[in-house]
Scaffold this motif. Sequence first.
Motif, PDB file in Angstrom:
ATOM      1  N   ALA A   1      13.994  85.479  66.245  1.00 54.03           N
ATOM      2  CA  ALA A   1      14.648  84.297  66.814  1.00 54.03           C
ATOM      3  C   ALA A   1      13.635  83.334  67.423  1.00 54.03           C
ATOM      4  O   ALA A   1      13.783  82.105  67.309  1.00 54.03           O
ATOM      5  N   GLY A   2      12.603  83.865  68.065  1.00 53.84           N
ATOM      6  CA  GLY A   2      11.598  83.010  68.682  1.00 53.84           C
ATOM      7  C   GLY A   2      10.841  82.183  67.655  1.00 53.84           C
ATOM      8  O   GLY A   2      10.591  80.983  67.851  1.00 53.84           O
ATOM      9  N   LYS A   3      10.471  82.816  66.553  1.00 53.06           N
ATOM     10  CA  LYS A   3       9.759  82.103  65.499  1.00 53.06           C
ATOM     11  C   LYS A   3      10.654  81.036  64.866  1.00 53.06           C
ATOM     12  O   LYS A   3      10.191  79.951  64.517  1.00 53.06           O
ATOM     13  N   MET A   4      11.935  81.360  64.702  1.00 54.82           N
ATOM     14  CA  MET A   4      12.840  80.367  64.135  1.00 54.82           C
ATOM     15  C   MET A   4      12.988  79.168  65.071  1.00 54.82           C
ATOM     16  O   MET A   4      13.003  78.016  64.620  1.00 54.82           O
ATOM     17  N   ALA A   5      13.094  79.425  66.366  1.00 58.94           N
ATOM     18  CA  ALA A   5      13.209  78.329  67.327  1.00 58.94           C
ATOM     19  C   ALA A   5      11.998  77.411  67.256  1.00 58.94           C
ATOM     20  O   ALA A   5      12.130  76.174  67.283  1.00 58.94           O
ATOM     21  N   GLU A   6      10.816  78.014  67.156  1.00 57.06           N
ATOM     22  CA  GLU A   6       9.585  77.220  67.092  1.00 57.06           C
ATOM     23  C   GLU A   6       9.509  76.430  65.792  1.00 57.06           C
ATOM     24  O   GLU A   6       9.164  75.242  65.780  1.00 57.06           O
ATOM     25  N   ALA A   7       9.835  77.076  64.676  1.00 59.21           N
ATOM     26  CA  ALA A   7       9.687  76.423  63.372  1.00 59.21           C
ATOM     27  C   ALA A   7      10.664  75.268  63.186  1.00 59.21           C
ATOM     28  O   ALA A   7      10.343  74.272  62.530  1.00 59.21           O
ATOM     29  N   ILE A   8      11.861  75.384  63.770  1.00 65.04           N
ATOM     30  CA  ILE A   8      12.928  74.419  63.503  1.00 65.04           C
ATOM     31  C   ILE A   8      12.982  73.304  64.542  1.00 65.04           C
ATOM     32  O   ILE A   8      13.563  72.244  64.287  1.00 65.04           O
ATOM     33  N   ARG A   9      12.334  73.476  65.668  1.00 65.82           N
ATOM     34  CA  ARG A   9      12.402  72.464  66.716  1.00 65.82           C
ATOM     35  C   ARG A   9      11.979  71.090  66.188  1.00 65.82           C
ATOM     36  O   ARG A   9      10.911  70.924  65.619  1.00 65.82           O
ATOM     37  N   GLY A  10      12.865  70.124  66.349  1.00 68.65           N
ATOM     38  CA  GLY A  10      12.548  68.764  65.931  1.00 68.65           C
ATOM     39  C   GLY A  10      12.665  68.510  64.442  1.00 68.65           C
ATOM     40  O   GLY A  10      12.273  67.437  63.963  1.00 68.65           O
ATOM     41  N   ALA A  11      13.212  69.454  63.688  1.00 66.83           N
ATOM     42  CA  ALA A  11      13.286  69.296  62.229  1.00 66.83           C
ATOM     43  C   ALA A  11      14.181  68.122  61.843  1.00 66.83           C
ATOM     44  O   ALA A  11      15.164  67.810  62.514  1.00 66.83           O
ATOM     45  N   LYS A  12      13.843  67.501  60.732  1.00 68.31           N
ATOM     46  CA  LYS A  12      14.637  66.410  60.167  1.00 68.31           C
ATOM     47  C   LYS A  12      15.906  66.942  59.500  1.00 68.31           C
ATOM     48  O   LYS A  12      16.965  66.315  59.534  1.00 68.31           O
ATOM     49  N   ALA A  13      15.781  68.100  58.867  1.00 72.60           N
ATOM     50  CA  ALA A  13      16.902  68.775  58.206  1.00 72.60           C
ATOM     51  C   ALA A  13      16.494  70.221  57.994  1.00 72.60           C
ATOM     52  O   ALA A  13      15.295  70.555  58.004  1.00 72.60           O
ATOM     53  N   VAL A  14      17.482  71.100  57.794  1.00 74.71           N
ATOM     54  CA  VAL A  14      17.219  72.519  57.560  1.00 74.71           C
ATOM     55  C   VAL A  14      18.028  72.977  56.357  1.00 74.71           C
ATOM     56  O   VAL A  14      19.248  72.752  56.299  1.00 74.71           O
ATOM     57  N   VAL A  15      17.337  73.597  55.402  1.00 74.30           N
ATOM     58  CA  VAL A  15      18.002  74.230  54.267  1.00 74.30           C
ATOM     59  C   VAL A  15      17.727  75.725  54.372  1.00 74.30           C
ATOM     60  O   VAL A  15      16.572  76.152  54.268  1.00 74.30           O
ATOM     61  N   HIS A  16      18.775  76.498  54.592  1.00 76.58           N
ATOM     62  CA  HIS A  16      18.612  77.928  54.859  1.00 76.58           C
ATOM     63  C   HIS A  16      18.903  78.724  53.588  1.00 76.58           C
ATOM     64  O   HIS A  16      20.062  78.949  53.228  1.00 76.58           O
TER      65      HIS A  16
END
Length: 366
Positions: free
Chosen positions: A80-95
């Motif tokens: 969860a911590g790595k996901m929070a860091e990677a996604i912070r401020g993202a323009k869009a997310v494709v999971h």
Amino acid sequence: MAAPVSPNKAPGAAPGEGRIVVTGGAGFLGSNLVANLASQGEDVLIVDTLARPRVEENLNWLKERHGNRIAFERSDVRDAGKMAEAIRGAKAVVHLAAQVAVTTSVTDPVSDFEINARGTLNVLEAVRNGAPDAPVLFASTNKVYGKLMDLDAMKQEGERYVPRDPAFDKGLDETTPLAFYSPYGCSKGVADQYVLDYGRVYGLKTAVFRMSCLYGPRQFGTEDQGWVAHFLIAALTGRKITLYGDGYQVRDILYVDDAVNAYTRALADIDSMAGQAFNLGGGPANTVSLRELLSLIADITGVKPVTDFDEWRPGDQPWYVSNTDHLSRTSGWRAETSVRDGLSKLQSWLGTAFEAQGAAKRELRA
């Protein structure tokens, strides 16, 4: 080691800031989608464990082709911590990151749940807390509809099953009741519903694609996942293909460029698609039974695949065809690539990939 962040990002910025984040971006669908986005001038962060065989080849191909448009973070959606860091401020997310095989889910249901259900929840929480305005697209599966019909609801026509009820002539639409079957169906179904509910409860711009069988270049298919490519690879290399069940079971198959087109349309017009689930497959025009696919492979390649049979596997659907009318009405999307043309394109790419792999092995031995 993770690739360095692209130099056009400010020092100290979160890895995903200003980028489109694609979890599982080194995989089959992911690498094709990332290539398309980068070609359109988007900066993309790939988050991937590189656990699947040969996906590093996809990552290297993307880096060579698109340079600093591509950043890479070797992380697991269960963190969860790595996901929070990677996604912070993202323009869009494709999971797209997932445990993808029904057979593996039966063997190890706990890991299947942790990756598919909890991993998706981690991604959603990361978006909610760190990029709440970012569109979120999720790759679900037709397995959320369960086994659907037993064999006694089928009739055999030639080399395929068809439903006895003509109401299914256009395929199954999104009003089909959810009926999770197999641990994989359960874990992806839970994730599917969480993605939609985070749109309802927290106002995230989420959309779900319930996908049928995709195929195309950059797919290193195996018996458990990517069966169209697996059949073609086995035929070209002289390996035996095992058919589970009787081979008359039917799927609608979709060429990967058409799937990428659906995702990019959704990113471009998320306001009209948010909060909804869409079936994504080849539809009635692109259906094939296992036996029919083997015959088509023999026709295209001149090689007759070697086959044998085994018992049906848990949760295997004797017939599934997507009704994609909802997606077409909402976005204007439709499948463009015929089964024959798509298989021919895949065969051409596989020939190039095998040749490159052979050259690399020869170089290592030298």
